[in-house]
Each structure stands twice: as structure tokens, then as C-alpha cells.
Design a protein around this motif. Structure first.
Motif: not given
Length: 184
Positions: A14-16, A57-63, A75-78, A84-88
Motif C-alpha cells: 500500500s502507499p506510504l 521521496l521523489f521530490d525531496a532534497d537529498w543533498g 511500477d507504482k506511483g511517484r 508505495a516503496l521503502a528504500a534506504t
């Protein structure tokens, strides 16, 4: 001395921002896991957005960690409502430290619940590679390495705990992980 980069990626069921109890539980447990790992011996740093907003996540400033990107198979949303993802993306002093942090404590408890939260995709969920001391890996580096692992298997360029390599590219066996036949 080189540092070990670790990129993880999983697709959530499911989405975050979904208000369902399982998503809230995942999100809340993740915060506790991060606090524990941040204090773990051998942990150096992880990518964190300048401002933390759930689902962004996609529009965040990650420096210096770069623009947030994901593997081609996602293949899910952005958007904040559909992601709907978890990434580190993190840095470690060595493989043993990363292994101990991942397979003990709160992270181990979370791993035991992963199929409650994540889809079974058939894709690798993590990848390691060595970076020069002082280098900061980017999200694009992590995605490239994970996709390489998917296509070619473990190699000095992209590897797992079970088939790992030292900084010089020599196969390395982490005591207590895998079998000798897995190290080639």
C-alpha cells in the motif's frame, strides 16, 4: 580505507500515506529501527531528506546523496499519495557491522514481518558495493548496482551477504553466512 555502501529497495503493498494499520505500523517501526541502527557500531551515515514528509521521496532534497530514483521494475506511483516503496541508502565501515545491524535487534523483528508489508517481487531487495573513503554514494548508484545484481548476480561491482567481496574485488566469506560453495 574504503567504506561499504548499502542500497535497499522494496515495494510496499500500500502507499506510504495509506492510513491502514499495517502501513502505520511499518512507518512507526521504521523510525525506531533507524534510531537503533544510527547507534550501531560500524554505521557511518544514511541518506535523509532535508525535510521529512511521509510519502515524499521523489521530490525531496537529498543533498549530496543525489536525486531519488528507483529501479526500472518499480511500477507504482511517484506522488506523495501513491508512492508505495521503502528504500534506504547507507554507508558502513565493513560487512560484519552491516550484517549484525540488519540481523539483530529491531531490524531483525521488522524483517520477520516483511511479507506483511512488502510485495514478493522476485527482484533482489538489497545490494552492497565498496566506495572510496569520503565518497557519498547516490541513489542512482544504488539503483544501477541493484539492477546489475538482478541481471548478472554477485560480482565485485554489486554483491550480497551470501556472495560478498572485499574492497580489492577478492571473494570474501562472512563467517556464519552462506556456504563455502557460494564463494567463487
Amino acid at each position: 580505507m574504503p567504506h561499504l555502501a548499502l542500497y535497499t529497495f522494496s515495494t510496499l503493498k500500500s502507499p506510504l500515506t495509506d492510513p491502514a494499520p499495517l502501513v502505520r505500523e511499518f512507518y512507526e517501526s521504521g523510525e525506531a529501527v533507524y534510531r537503533e541502527i544510527d547507534r550501531h557500531p560500524g554505521y557511518i551515515a544514511r541518506a535523509e531528506p532535508a525535510q521529512h514528509v511521509q510519502g515524499v521521496l521523489f521530490d525531496a532534497d537529498w543533498g549530496e546523496w543525489g536525486e531519488f530514483v528507483v529501479p526500472a521494475w518499480y511500477d507504482k506511483g511517484r506522488s506523495a499519495e501513491t508512492t508505495a516503496l521503502a528504500a534506504t541508502l547507507s554507508l558502513w565501515s565493513d560487512l560484519r557491522s552491516a550484517f549484525d545491524a540488519i540481523y539483530t535487534g529491531l531490524h531483525r523483528v521488522a524483517l520477520n514481518r516483511r511479507y506483511d508489508w512488502f510485495e514478493r517481487t522476485g527482484h533482489p531487495g538489497y545490494v552492497f558495493w565498496w566506495v572510496a573513503d569520503g565518497a557519498i554514494p547516490t541513489w542512482q548508484d544504488g539503483v544501477s548496482r541493484l539492477e546489475h545484481l538482478q541481471e548478472h548476480g554477485s560480482a565485485p561491482y554489486a554483491f550480497t551477504f551470501h556472495r560478498s567481496f572485499d574492497p580489492s574485488g577478492t571473494p570474501a566469506r562472512l563467517e556464519g553466512v552462506g556456504t563455502k560453495s557460494e564463494v567463487r
